[in-house]
Scaffold this motif. Structure first.
Motif, PDB file in Angstrom:
ATOM      1  N   SER A 289       0.894  -1.072  -0.075  1.00 60.24           N
ATOM      2  CA  SER A 289      -0.033   0.013  -0.077  1.00 60.24           C
ATOM      3  C   SER A 289       0.964   1.100   0.007  1.00 60.24           C
ATOM      4  O   SER A 289       2.014   1.047   0.662  1.00 60.24           O
ATOM      5  CB  SER A 289      -0.952  -0.130   1.186  1.00 60.24           C
ATOM      6  N   PHE A 308      -4.658  10.305  -0.480  1.00 61.75           N
ATOM      7  CA  PHE A 308      -4.652   9.484  -1.692  1.00 61.75           C
ATOM      8  C   PHE A 308      -4.328   8.303  -1.221  1.00 61.75           C
ATOM      9  O   PHE A 308      -2.906   7.936  -0.846  1.00 61.75           O
ATOM     10  CB  PHE A 308      -4.047  10.068  -3.005  1.00 61.75           C
ATOM     11  N   SER A 309      -4.759   7.156  -1.710  1.00 57.09           N
ATOM     12  CA  SER A 309      -4.332   5.854  -1.201  1.00 57.09           C
ATOM     13  C   SER A 309      -4.293   4.673  -2.301  1.00 57.09           C
ATOM     14  O   SER A 309      -5.429   4.978  -2.990  1.00 57.09           O
ATOM     15  CB  SER A 309      -4.931   5.372   0.068  1.00 57.09           C
ATOM     16  N   TYR A 310      -3.697   3.831  -2.446  1.00 56.36           N
ATOM     17  CA  TYR A 310      -3.805   2.844  -3.329  1.00 56.36           C
ATOM     18  C   TYR A 310      -3.044   1.406  -2.677  1.00 56.36           C
ATOM     19  O   TYR A 310      -2.009   1.294  -2.049  1.00 56.36           O
ATOM     20  CB  TYR A 310      -2.668   2.998  -4.512  1.00 56.36           C
ATOM     21  N   ARG A 312      -2.907  -2.554  -2.962  1.00 56.16           N
ATOM     22  CA  ARG A 312      -2.982  -3.915  -3.746  1.00 56.16           C
ATOM     23  C   ARG A 312      -2.852  -5.003  -2.852  1.00 56.16           C
ATOM     24  O   ARG A 312      -2.032  -5.197  -2.085  1.00 56.16           O
ATOM     25  CB  ARG A 312      -1.567  -4.015  -4.512  1.00 56.16           C
ATOM     26  N   GLN A 361      -7.004  -4.299  -6.475  1.00 55.16           N
ATOM     27  CA  GLN A 361      -6.153  -2.808  -6.645  1.00 55.16           C
ATOM     28  C   GLN A 361      -7.251  -1.890  -6.179  1.00 55.16           C
ATOM     29  O   GLN A 361      -8.258  -1.610  -6.972  1.00 55.16           O
ATOM     30  CB  GLN A 361      -5.937  -2.780  -7.941  1.00 55.16           C
ATOM     31  N   ASP A 362      -7.369  -1.342  -5.022  1.00 55.92           N
ATOM     32  CA  ASP A 362      -8.037  -0.329  -4.379  1.00 55.92           C
ATOM     33  C   ASP A 362      -7.623   1.201  -4.232  1.00 55.92           C
ATOM     34  O   ASP A 362      -6.555   1.190  -3.789  1.00 55.92           O
ATOM     35  CB  ASP A 362      -8.849  -0.791  -2.859  1.00 55.92           C
ATOM     36  N   LYS A 363      -8.097   2.026  -5.092  1.00 55.65           N
ATOM     37  CA  LYS A 363      -7.805   3.544  -5.402  1.00 55.65           C
ATOM     38  C   LYS A 363      -8.981   4.355  -4.454  1.00 55.65           C
ATOM     39  O   LYS A 363     -10.135   4.188  -4.851  1.00 55.65           O
ATOM     40  CB  LYS A 363      -7.429   4.006  -6.633  1.00 55.65           C
ATOM     41  N   GLN A 385     -13.942   5.952  -3.696  1.00 56.93           N
ATOM     42  CA  GLN A 385     -12.800   4.533  -3.755  1.00 56.93           C
ATOM     43  C   GLN A 385     -13.426   3.689  -5.108  1.00 56.93           C
ATOM     44  O   GLN A 385     -14.486   3.520  -5.208  1.00 56.93           O
ATOM     45  CB  GLN A 385     -13.289   3.880  -2.568  1.00 56.93           C
ATOM     46  N   ARG A 386     -12.489   3.225  -5.929  1.00 56.71           N
ATOM     47  CA  ARG A 386     -12.528   2.639  -7.026  1.00 56.71           C
ATOM     48  C   ARG A 386     -11.826   1.249  -6.847  1.00 56.71           C
ATOM     49  O   ARG A 386     -10.690   1.117  -6.748  1.00 56.71           O
ATOM     50  CB  ARG A 386     -12.059   2.919  -8.414  1.00 56.71           C
ATOM     51  N   ASN A 387     -12.747   0.198  -6.397  1.00 51.58           N
ATOM     52  CA  ASN A 387     -11.982  -1.073  -6.229  1.00 51.58           C
ATOM     53  C   ASN A 387     -11.992  -1.943  -7.694  1.00 51.58           C
ATOM     54  O   ASN A 387     -13.016  -2.248  -8.180  1.00 51.58           O
ATOM     55  CB  ASN A 387     -12.772  -2.034  -4.908  1.00 51.58           C
TER      56      ASN A 387
END
Length: 563
Positions: A289, A308-310, A312, A361-363, A385-387
């Protein structure tokens, strides 16, 4: 899930040495956490300071010093070393790591100093234990099976059309049915493929107490099941002047463990040796992450924080699946039913050897505005959030996987008295049928899961797994007020709104119910029409079907329930 155990864990394990502080709420989550129930845990990662600091740590636990062997190991000879007992496997584990933090650049740069903190933690568990694999006895390997008579005594039956001698005892061909004809009408007896598997790739038993003790016994052998993990944590902080603070963090975790779900004792699979259990089942996990945040002090009472987070989330459980045991076979052979105790060098039952992988992969982007006025702390914010959930699986969730397997068992085969010894008690008919099918190599069913290509739904080659990729959008907005009524009394209230859209598959692998015009079926309209027809004494039963969402008239992005 770290380790894929039955106990829920976080996507990324958090080393204790990397945590500065944490906050936990056991219930009644605040409005900004409206997307989940139960407890909340918030943790703050350590950060670098103006002076260099760090730590080293090690924890070691060993069961290989002074530990007593088991009674069973002491009573079972070790086929590998020739010892009259099986030694206790040596095992220990240790967890170790280091932290370091401090300024990156001694002088101010771009408004202020840069601070860095890092943590590494390793885990090593060279685990070893013993397993018992059920193997055929010498008699069964020769084509002689034993079932109990009415007195409970095991009676041998030679299924071969010729005499067989084992340990100096000769067994004449058995006869079956009222007319006492050969038990195998083909005149073959022990199946040559089964014979080859058992003789070349199945060690002789060394544990007479396992199995049914007459036809099958146990092979007790050590097995190595190591576990390892490596965790990295890093945080970078910087002040762009007195009102702008930047932070970023990165976490990486790599874990792998071997399990006993599938192992080879015949030396057939790569890296394995005959007579020594070799695990080919692993549960790798490799999530990471990253987070970027900017906190701005707009006024003495107003602060804004954007993040902002990403994340995996990658985990899997992998095996050798079901490769053919012998050259020339189209698929694997499973002798003795869909079970891990099948009489083959490595098990190929679906529940143990199916493979899956999850690659999420969650952004997310989030903004929080805090306003302090008097004894009120007002907070406003929202997030998107886009999962992206990607996965492959080699099974249908039940008892079939994409590898081709030939089952040798009695299920579904109708055995008549012509293929059973005369006078056999009814209690021994089922054991006879099973042993008869296994020795003669009677395939009761082949099985394989086939997947299809889009959009024409043509069949993929055998062994092709499923690979869906779905998007789940998520929206959240909230307002809260923390009201300090008195020094010892605080009231918190708020309002949150959350919207989680239905998942949609990127390549259109979702299905939807359609009417005869290939349009999405409206369930309320369908039920209303059915009710109207029933009240009129008529039958309303139109043709309905299932189709992929992209094949619906006009095309759809996702499947929805039409109300």
């Amino acid at each position: 899930l770290a380790g894929l155990s039955s106990i829920s864990t976080g996507v990324l394990p958090t080393p204790v040495e990397s945590v500065e502080e944490f906050k936990m709420g056991t219930s009644n989550q605040t409005a900004d956490f409206a997307n989940s129930a139960g407890s909340q845990v918030q943790m703050v990662t350590k950060r670098g300071t103006g002076r260099l600091h760090g730590s080293l740590y090690e924890y070691y636990y060993g069961s290989n010093v002074g530990a007593a062997n088991t009674w069973r190991n002491n009573r079972t000879p070790d086929a590998r070393s020739g010892l009259p007992y099986t030694p206790l496997p040596s095992s220990h584990y240790n967890r170790f790591g280091a932290t370091a933090g401090g300024p990156v650049i001694p002088k101010d740069f771009l408004g202020g100093k840069w601070f860095l903190f890092g943590n590494y933690e390793g885990y090593r568990y060279p685990n070893a234990t013993t397993v018992v694999k059920v193997v055929p006895t010498e008699l069964m390997r020769a084509g002689v099976i034993q079932v109990q008579n009415a007195a409970g005594k095991y009676v041998p039956y030679n299924l071969n059309p010729y005499p067989v001698t084992v340990k100096g005892i000769t067994y004449q061909p058995a006869t079956c049915g009222p007319s006492n004809t050969p038990c195998d009408p083909r005149g073959i007896g022990l199946n040559p493929i089964v014979k080859q598997l058992w003789e070349k790739y199945m060690p002789l038993p060394n544990d007479p107490q396992a199995g049914d003790t007459a036809n099958t016994q146990g092979y007790l052998t050590p097995i190595k099941l190591p576990e390892t993990s490596n965790t990295f944590v890093a945080r970078l902080d910087h002040d762009f002047g007195p009102m702008w603070h930047f932070m970023s963090s990165y976490r990486y975790y790599k874990y792998n463990a071997y399990g006993s779900d599938q192992y080879d004792i015949g030396g057939l699979l790569p890296g394995c040796k005959f007579g020594e259990a070799c695990s080919v089942y692993t549960t790798p996990s490799q999530p990471w992450s990253m987070v970027f945040g900017l906190t701005t002090t707009l006024t003495n009472h107003l602060t804004n924080d954007v993040r902002f987070s990403y994340v995996r989330n990658l985990w899997a459980y992998a095996s050798a699946m079901a490769p053919p045991q012998l050259p020339g076979l189209a698929g694997a052979i499973e002798i003795g039913g869909e079970t891990a105790n099948a009489l083959i060098p490595y098990n190929v039952n679906n529940q143990s050897v199916r493979a899956r992988e999850w690659n999420g992969q969650d952004k997310a982007i989030r903004d929080d505005l805090s306003y302090l006025k008097g004894n009120h702390l007002f907070q406003f914010g929202g997030s998107y959030q886009r999962n992206l959930n990607q996965m492959y699986r080699t099974d249908n969730g039940a008892g079939i996987m994409s590898a081709l397997v030939y089952q040798i068992y009695d299920t579904g085969i109708q055995f008549t008295s012509a293929y059973q010894p005369a006078g056999l008690p009814s209690s021994s008919l089922t054991p006879w049928n099973r042993l008869y099918a296994q020795v003669l190599g009677l395939v009761n069913q082949p099985q394989a899961l086939f997947t299809r290509k889009l959009p024409d739904l043509t069949l993929n080659p055998v062994g092709t797994p499923m690979f869906p990729r779905a998007i789940i959008p998520f929206y959240n907005a909230y307002f809260t007020d923390t009201w300090h009524l008195r020094p010892k009394l605080t009231l918190t209230y708020g309002l949150g709104y959350m919207l989680e859209r239905p998942p949609y598959e990127l390549s259109g692998q979702q299905v939807i119910t359609v009417d005869p015009d290939n349009k999405p079926l409206s369930v309320p309209a369908y039920l209303e029409a059915k009710k109207k027809a029933a009240l009129a004494g008529q039958v309303y039963n139109p043709v309905i079907g299932m189709t992929l969402v992209r094949n619906v008239a006009g095309g759809l992005k996702l499947s929805l329930i039409h109300i």
